[in-house]
Each structure stands twice: as structure tokens, then as C-alpha cells.
Design an enzyme around this catalytic site. Structure first.
Site, short mmCIF file in Angstrom:
data_model
loop_
_atom_site.label_atom_id
_atom_site.label_comp_id
_atom_site.label_asym_id
_atom_site.label_seq_id
_atom_site.Cartn_x
_atom_site.Cartn_y
_atom_site.Cartn_z
N THR A 215 0.81 -1.21 0.00
CA THR A 215 0.00 0.00 0.00
C THR A 215 0.84 1.27 0.00
O THR A 215 1.95 1.29 0.57
CB THR A 215 -0.91 0.02 1.25
OG1 THR A 215 -1.56 1.30 1.33
CG2 THR A 215 -0.13 -0.18 2.53
N TYR B 145 -2.28 0.43 9.79
CA TYR B 145 -2.48 -0.25 8.50
C TYR B 145 -1.18 -0.23 7.69
O TYR B 145 -0.70 -1.28 7.23
CB TYR B 145 -3.61 0.45 7.72
CG TYR B 145 -3.73 -0.03 6.30
CD1 TYR B 145 -4.09 -1.35 6.02
CD2 TYR B 145 -3.48 0.83 5.22
CE1 TYR B 145 -4.19 -1.79 4.71
CE2 TYR B 145 -3.59 0.39 3.92
CZ TYR B 145 -3.94 -0.92 3.66
OH TYR B 145 -4.03 -1.36 2.38
#
Ligand code: UDP
Length: 319
Positions: free
Chosen positions: A101, A125
């Protein structure tokens, strides 16, 4: 999975259906219901299928949820990935592709952001994914496996033939939320933060069509097979950003109506701007994006939303 199947690669799917749907997997694709951290099951699938590559998409993705429940993310993203990587190594699977990501960059020191810039995530995250990248690098140095870590920017849109799309209830991602508002499934869109240091004060992201991202996976797999000694870490984005306001305006121009907007405080864990420098993927893979157009991304997301509504009403379900 559809991109692999369309390219005639034999493919099998493992999903615990926590946020996925059985209907998303066509009948001619082998499907296993279970968890990627179930080493026994993964070993069984690899042996049954003769698996030569793993594409690992499983995990939790909502940034503010990772701030509120970090251990969930370290379990679902980091620990589960460790188990899956171990199962792949033990079974001698030579190639591994991982959904990483743009959140690994945190607040980028420059925009657009390139792969070698500092990785200082600002939310759990991003850390949960960066730790998995680290594991893959160490494992590839120690074992006969190479990997592709694809750093996704903001994935949006849906299959152009409306065969699949985001279907999970309680969506939080901007384009999905905006399309739900445009099709009457919700009555407004909250804009989280209007005081960012961006041209219009709202957050800027690099929205990539899911089918272009899927195509990048197929090409990355081919590159890993062609060059077993080389691993790849690559941004997956187009290299241009749109603000929240620009996205909502674009949805309005697709529908000819106006979404009701509210102004809310910033969301925890959100950087102001994340735009990819796509030079590396362009130089490494023969990747030719087909859908680098915000209106097209929104139109495909909208078509999928209508398809979902049809599926729901066929089931007599209004939810
Ligand atoms: N956003 C927003 N309203 C929403 C959802 C998202 O204003 O209902 C903003 C969010 O603050 C960020 C951008 O849209 O600036 C993209 O957020 P999203 O959740 O889609 O993806 P993320 O970048 O967090 O992975």
C-alpha cells in the site's frame, strides 16, 4: 482472479469470506473457504493445485479502523501474511505477489512519491503492510522464492463488464461511498477535512482502476517467472491526484445530479496527499493502463452499484 482467468492462467481462490462473496468466484474456478493463516489448508491447496505462485490479497484495509483496532491489523495483515509466506516457502512455491500500500510512505517527503523514499507509516495499516514487505525481503534472501510487493494507491472502479466490484456493506472508501450516494443508497457524503495543505483543502489521492491494477498483477507474475532472481517493489498508481471535492464533482457530472456533502473533521491516520510516481512500473513492466480516467472509473463503479442493486432485489433483500 478474473484477470488471471482471462489470461488463461489456471487459478484457485482461498477466501474466508469475511468481506468477500462466494458469487465473485465463477463456477469454473476452484474455491476453498478458509483462512490464509491456516497452514494445513494452504499446504493441502498447494499440493492439490500444484500451485507455482501465490497472490496474497487477504487483509484488513480501512485506515481509521487500524487506528482504533491495531491488533486486528497486525493479526490479519502481518501475522496471517507470515503464516502464508511460511506455507509457501515450505511447499517450495517459487513466486509470491503481495498487496502492499501507499500507506507505507506515511506523509511522503515529496509528491509524487517514488519507491525509495522513506517509509514512515502514520497508521497501523501502513505498518502492518510494511512489516510484511520486510518479511518478504528477508525470506527472498534466504529461500528460493521471489516476490512482487505492489504498493496500491487508491483502488476504485469495477470490472468493465460488471462481473465483479466492491460489494461489502458499510463501505468507507470515497468513490464507493460517493457512488452509493449517487444511486440513493445513502443520503450524503461526509468530507473528512477541508483544511489540508492541498489546492482546495480536501485530501488528494491517486485513484487507480481495479482492472488496470489487476493487469499489473498478471504482468508482475510474468516478470517474476521470467527473472526468478529478481523481486519487485512497485507503486501502482497513475501519477496524478484528485481531491475529495474533485471526485464528488466528477460523480455529479456523471449523474447530472448533486450529492449532498457535509464537512467533517479530519479522519485519524489520513495524510493530506498521496500520489504515486509510476516511473518504476512503467520501466519494469509492459503495463498500458486502459482506464486512467476518473469519469470512466466512476462510471464503472456506478454500473456495478446498479448490478448489485439488481442482485439484491432479485434476492428480495433491500440492504
Ligand atoms: N474521504 C472522505 N469521505 C469519505 C471517505 C473518504 O472525505 O466518506 C476522504 C479521505 O479522508 C481521504 C480520501 O477521501 O482523503 C480517500 O479516502 P479512502 O477511505 O477512500 O482511502 P484511503 O486513502 O484512506 O485508503
Amino acid at each position: 482472479m478474473l484477470a488471471l482467468r482471462d489470461a488463461a492462467w489456471p487459478v484457485a481462490v482461498l477466501d474466508n469470506l469475511a468481506t468477500g462473496f462466494r458469487f465473485a468466484v465463477p463456477d469454473d474456478v476452484s474455491f476453498y473457504e478458509g483462512d490464509v493463516s491456516d497452514a494445513e489448508l494452504v499446504a493441502q491447496i498447494i499440493s492439490e493445485q500444484g500451485t507455482r505462485a501465490v497472490m496474497h490479497f487477504a487483509g484488513s484495509v480501512v485506515v481509521p479502523e487500524s487506528v482504533a483496532d491495531p491488533l486486528k491489523f497486525y493479526a490479519n495483515n502481518t501475522a496471517a501474511s507470515r503464516a502464508l509466506i511460511e506455507a509457501a516457502v515450505k511447499a517450495g512455491v517459487p513466486h509470491f505477489i503481495f498487496s502492499s500500500t501507499a500507506a507505507t510512505y506515511g506523509v511522503p517527503e515529496a509528491s509524487p512519491v517514488s519507491e525509495d523514499m522513506p517509509k514512515e507509516p502514520i497508521n497501523p495499516y501502513g505498518w502492518s503492510k510494511l512489516m510484511t514487505e520486510r518479511m518478504l525481503a528477508d525470506v527472498a534472501a534466504a529461500h528460493p522464492i521471489n516476490y512482487g510487493a505492489l504498493r496500491y494507491f487508491n483502488v476504485a472502479g469495477a470490472d468493465p463488464q460488471a462481473r465483479s466490484g466492491q460489494s461489502t456493506a458499510g463501505a468507507t472508501h470515497l468513490i464507493k461511498v460517493a457512488v452509493e450516494a449517487a444511486t440513493g443508497k445513502r443520503d450524503r457524503v461526509a468530507i473528512f477535512g477541508t483544511d489540508y495543505d492541498t489546492p482546495d483543502g480536501t485530501g488528494v489521492r491517486d485513484y487507480i482502476h481495479v482492472s488496470d491494477l489487476a493487469a499489473a498483477h498478471v504482468l508482475a507474475l510474468e516478470a517474476l517467472i521470467a527473472h526468478p532472481e529478481r523481486s519487485l517493489t512497485m507503486n501502482c498508481g497513475y501519477g496524478r491526484g484528485f481531491s475529495v471535492t474533485e471526485v464528488l464533482d466528477a460523480v455529479d457530472s456523471v449523474t447530472g445530479a448533486r450529492i449532498t456533502r457535509t464537512h467533517e473533521p479530519r479522519r485519524p491516520g489520513d495524510p493530506a496527499s498521496l500520489v504515486s510516481d509510476p516511473s518504476r512500473i512503467r520501466a519494469t513492466l509492459p503495463w498500458q493502463p486502459q482506464y486512467d480516467d476518473l469519469g470512466t472509473i466512476i462510471a464503472h463503479a456506478m454500473a456495478w452499484e446498479h448490478r448489485l442493486a439488481e442482485m439484491r432485489s432479485a434476492k428480495g433483500d433491500n440492504g
